[in-house]
Design a protein around this motif. Structure first.
Motif, PDB file in Angstrom:
ATOM      1  N   ALA A 189       0.871  -1.533  -0.279  1.00  0.00           N
ATOM      2  CA  ALA A 189       0.297  -0.055   0.381  1.00  0.00           C
ATOM      3  C   ALA A 189       0.664   1.296   0.007  1.00  0.00           C
ATOM      4  N   LEU A 190       2.238   1.053   0.915  1.00  0.00           N
ATOM      5  CA  LEU A 190       3.360   2.197   0.590  1.00  0.00           C
ATOM      6  C   LEU A 190       3.619   2.972  -0.735  1.00  0.00           C
ATOM      7  N   LEU A 191       3.392   0.908  -0.711  1.00  0.00           N
ATOM      8  CA  LEU A 191       4.246   1.375  -2.458  1.00  0.00           C
ATOM      9  C   LEU A 191       3.467   1.580  -3.483  1.00  0.00           C
ATOM     10  N   MET A 192       2.244   1.620  -3.606  1.00  0.00           N
ATOM     11  CA  MET A 192       1.368   2.566  -4.345  1.00  0.00           C
ATOM     12  C   MET A 192       0.808   4.135  -4.129  1.00  0.00           C
ATOM     13  N   PHE A 193       0.226   4.165  -2.830  1.00  0.00           N
ATOM     14  CA  PHE A 193       0.411   5.657  -2.676  1.00  0.00           C
ATOM     15  C   PHE A 193       1.713   6.811  -2.895  1.00  0.00           C
ATOM     16  N   ASN A 194       2.512   5.872  -3.377  1.00  0.00           N
ATOM     17  CA  ASN A 194       4.031   6.616  -3.796  1.00  0.00           C
ATOM     18  C   ASN A 194       3.868   7.333  -5.429  1.00  0.00           C
ATOM     19  N   GLN A 195       2.706   6.163  -5.826  1.00  0.00           N
ATOM     20  CA  GLN A 195       2.753   6.159  -7.276  1.00  0.00           C
ATOM     21  C   GLN A 195       1.263   7.201  -7.421  1.00  0.00           C
ATOM     22  N   THR A 196       0.517   6.712  -6.463  1.00  0.00           N
ATOM     23  CA  THR A 196      -0.851   7.251  -6.698  1.00  0.00           C
ATOM     24  C   THR A 196      -1.553   8.998  -5.724  1.00  0.00           C
ATOM     25  N   GLY A 197      -0.445   8.557  -4.540  1.00  0.00           N
ATOM     26  CA  GLY A 197      -1.425   9.935  -3.718  1.00  0.00           C
ATOM     27  C   GLY A 197      -2.619   9.564  -2.608  1.00  0.00           C
ATOM     28  N   GLU A 198      -2.844   8.459  -3.278  1.00  0.00           N
ATOM     29  CA  GLU A 198      -3.978   7.863  -2.421  1.00  0.00           C
ATOM     30  C   GLU A 198      -3.862   8.267  -1.178  1.00  0.00           C
ATOM     31  N   SER A 199      -4.841   9.142  -0.540  1.00  0.00           N
ATOM     32  CA  SER A 199      -4.658   9.388   1.198  1.00  0.00           C
ATOM     33  C   SER A 199      -4.891   8.328   1.908  1.00  0.00           C
ATOM     34  N   HIS A 200      -5.837   7.422   1.164  1.00  0.00           N
ATOM     35  CA  HIS A 200      -6.870   5.920   2.441  1.00  0.00           C
ATOM     36  C   HIS A 200      -5.482   5.572   2.322  1.00  0.00           C
ATOM     37  N   LEU A 201      -5.049   4.877   1.654  1.00  0.00           N
ATOM     38  CA  LEU A 201      -3.639   4.030   1.932  1.00  0.00           C
ATOM     39  C   LEU A 201      -2.881   4.477   3.520  1.00  0.00           C
ATOM     40  N   LEU A 202      -2.403   5.309   3.407  1.00  0.00           N
ATOM     41  CA  LEU A 202      -1.769   6.231   4.415  1.00  0.00           C
ATOM     42  C   LEU A 202      -2.798   5.716   5.508  1.00  0.00           C
ATOM     43  N   ASP A 203      -3.796   6.465   5.798  1.00  0.00           N
ATOM     44  CA  ASP A 203      -4.508   5.826   7.141  1.00  0.00           C
ATOM     45  C   ASP A 203      -4.843   4.196   7.257  1.00  0.00           C
ATOM     46  N   GLY A 204      -4.895   3.573   5.953  1.00  0.00           N
ATOM     47  CA  GLY A 204      -5.188   2.091   6.835  1.00  0.00           C
ATOM     48  C   GLY A 204      -4.002   1.797   7.417  1.00  0.00           C
ATOM     49  N   TYR A 205      -2.343   2.211   6.973  1.00  0.00           N
ATOM     50  CA  TYR A 205      -1.740   1.844   7.121  1.00  0.00           C
ATOM     51  C   TYR A 205      -1.369   2.235   8.534  1.00  0.00           C
ATOM     52  N   VAL A 206      -1.697   3.525   8.737  1.00  0.00           N
ATOM     53  CA  VAL A 206      -1.636   4.107  10.355  1.00  0.00           C
ATOM     54  C   VAL A 206      -2.623   2.474  11.005  1.00  0.00           C
ATOM     55  N   GLN A 207      -3.439   2.196  11.027  1.00  0.00           N
ATOM     56  CA  GLN A 207      -4.582   1.570  11.667  1.00  0.00           C
ATOM     57  C   GLN A 207      -3.875   0.583  11.427  1.00  0.00           C
ATOM     58  N   TRP A 208      -3.170  -0.417  10.862  1.00  0.00           N
ATOM     59  CA  TRP A 208      -2.843  -1.986  11.085  1.00  0.00           C
ATOM     60  C   TRP A 208      -1.215  -1.310  11.497  1.00  0.00           C
TER      61      TRP A 208
END
Length: 597
Positions: A518-537
């Motif tokens: 998900a972090l790798l995908m964020f580097n490409q897409t910038g979708e903030s929900h990916l970061l929120d999911g990572y923080v929760q996990w």
């Protein structure tokens, strides 16, 4: 016509009876030496451990499905005593913190599953000489690992790349990927070789067969001490030395000439090992001496701080499954870091692990297990003494098996071999069942009532075959995840499909890979929900694990989301745990990128 049916039926019954033995022999000789690519770790992260549990499950299934109708199920005194200890060890499960409960259940079920495997072997009416075949199969498995180590030390380029076993700091670790685990395996092989070489009951009647057998055993008596010297494992040295001295002291009177030969052959292997090690030190290449100063210091710290933790919570313990978290945060509260110790996931002593996590109840359970072991040794000595007085052929084999079990038992007091290698656990239980069966006349059995027997006949094979299927699926998932991780987690769709069928074996690892992806995908897409999911996990993950990369990623997310309170809290905790990591020294945390994950 009726005669031919009886012949077919007898052949079918013969196949059924020999199936569990055949599976065990095939596993020991052909599957144990196989190295499968993996990312390291312990437990079910290692594919060989999954294979071992799959074999145990299918063997248990075969035994219970082929039990004769109406056969009474018996439990020996040792089996009942061990079951009582396991029940006591389950008590702390009732009050362990919920975030550690999964880890706690896995370990307790591994213990209980081993007991099921053990009592299943006791019910198995094996073909004649099956115990001797198992001894030689185990010895063959040890010999293959020793030969692999020999090649790695002397001719590393000769091993094909496809079966290349990893070397750790210039030392071979065989298929087990841990030097000490291989060393205790070799020490057990040395004990088996001495038992088969010294005890006259294992002598072949035919001269040519006995000559071949003696030569093979003689070669192993040279090879195993040589490999133990080269491995430079202290627990391997202790295990090998103890079994050698005990066998020579206890059984030299049976055949003085053989005892002298055994002592000479082992001495030859020892001398060759020492000379070649010294030559390697002087030549600047080849073998190198491995210092143990750092390891000694780390073990001392673990012992000291584990005892301090027990002193704080002697009754309730710190919670099953939470040693990794509790130990590091206990030291953190004292202003100490992971320096000199690393991330300690085990106190390197099984008794201390259960005690510090489970408190008084766990200590009682472990002490009961130790009492069972001592009683088994006492009964074995008494049984052998009775057989000697009655001039029976099999006198001494029970005592010999007690000695064979020693290297694994000693290893549990300095490390966690049964978690690092399920093969060690299975072989230990195989030998324990053989020992219990040999003293069964002195170790009176308890017959279960028909209702309980019928319940076990239905439940055990059903659960075992289910576990076998789960293990096979888990092995497939393990290999898929390994391939995906080695490819940088850039594409996880194939792994996502495979993990649909594996909801248990690789769960934690799969969640970790998903969040990293998900972090790798964020580097490409910038979708903030990916970061929120990572923080929760990450918040949940760091409540039972200590992982510097997760700390670094969460800090980077907090910085990106302009959350200075979370950032400073994580920075302070991460710096306290990992003071040498540059990511936690400076306030400048690098942006999210693949190299930081």
């Amino acid at each position: 016509m009726h005669h031919s049916k009886r012949v077919l039926l007898s052949r079918y019954q013969l196949v059924l009876v020999t199936l569990p033995l055949t599976l065990l022999l095939a596993w020991l000789i052909f599957l144990t030496p196989i190295y499968l690519q993996n990312m390291g770790g312990s437990g079910l992260k290692l594919p060989q451990n999954i294979i071992s549990w799959a074999i145990m499950a299918i063997v248990v299934t075969c035994i219970w499905l082929t039990l004769p109708a109406g056969k009474t199920i018996h439990l020996t005194k040792t089996a009942r005593c061990v079951l009582f200890a396991i029940v006591i060890l389950a008590i702390p499960l009732l009050y362990t913190p919920h975030q550690w409960r999964y880890e706690a259940l896995i370990r307790w079920f591994a213990l209980f599953g081993g007991w099921i495997f053990y009592i299943s072997l006791l019910q198995y009416k094996a073909p004649r000489f099956s115990n001797t075949l198992l001894y030689y199969a185990i010895l063959t498995a040890v010999t293959l690992q020793a030969l692999i180590a020999l090649l790695q030390f002397t001719l590393p380029d000769i091993i094909p790349e496809i079966v290349s076993y990893p070397m750790l700091n210039g030392k071979s670790s065989g298929v087990f990927q841990q030097v000490n685990v291989l060393a205790s395996f070799v020490a057990t092989g040395l004990a088996l070789a001495l038992m088969l070489f010294l005890l006259p009951i294992y002598t072949c009647n035919k001269v040519w067969a006995e000559r071949l057998r003696s030569r093979y055993l003689g070669l192993t008596l040279i090879l195993f001490p040589l490999i133990l010297v080269w491995l430079q494992s202290r627990i391997g040295w202790i295990g090998g030395l103890v079994v050698a001295l005990l066998f020579l002291a206890r059984f030299h009177s049976l055949n003085y000439q053989r005892a002298i030969w055994a002592a000479c052959l082992m001495s030859l292997g020892l001398v060759v090992g020492l000379v070649t090690l010294i030559h390697g030190l002087n030549s600047g290449n080849g073998l190198h001496y491995a210092g143990h100063d750092g390891s000694n210091h780390a073990r001392y710290i673990m012992l000291r701080d584990t005892l301090a933790m027990i002193g704080q919570k002697p009754l309730s313990g710190w919670g099953y499954g939470g040693f990794e978290y509790s130990f590091q945060h206990f030291r953190l509260a004292q202003g100490l870091s992971t320096q000199g110790v690393g991330i300690a996931r085990h106190p390197h002593n099984e008794l201390l692990l259960w005690w510090v996590e489970g408190g008084l109840a766990a200590l009682m359970g472990m002490l009961l297990l130790m009492a069972c072991a001592l009683r088994l040794v006492k009964t074995s000595l008494k049984s052998d003494h009775t057989k000697i007085r009655q001039f029976k052929l099999y006198a001494g084999d029970a005592t010999a098996l007690c000695i064979v079990l020693l290297p694994f038992a000693l290893h549990t007091q300095t490390e966690y071999p049964f978690t690092l290698s399920a093969a060690h656990w299975a072989i230990f239980l195989l030998l324990l069942a053989e020992l219990d069966r040999k003293i069964i006349t002195a170790n009176k059995c308890y017959a279960l009532n028909p209702k309980t027997s019928a319940l076990l006949r239905g439940a055990i094979p059903t659960v075992s075959i289910t576990l076998f299927v789960m293990a096979i699926i888990g092995l497939y998932g393990n290999q898929v995840l390994t391939t995906t991780e080695r490819n940088g987690l850039s594409d996880i769709e194939f792994a996502r499909y495979a993990m649909r069928f594996d909801p248990w074996v690789n769960t934690e690892r799969w969640h970790y890979d998903q969040q990293t992806h998900a972090l790798l995908m964020f580097n490409q897409t910038g979708e903030s929900h990916l970061l929120d999911g990572y923080v929760q996990w990450a918040r949940s993950y760091l409540s039972y694990r200590i992982d510097k990369n997760v700390y670094a990623n969460w800090m980077a997310i907090a910085q990106y989301q302009q959350d200075p309170i979370t950032y400073r809290r994580l920075l302070q905790e991460a710096h306290s745990l990992f003071p040498d990591d540059k990511r936690f020294v400076s306030h400048d945390v690098p942006p999210l990128q693949r190299t930081a994950l």
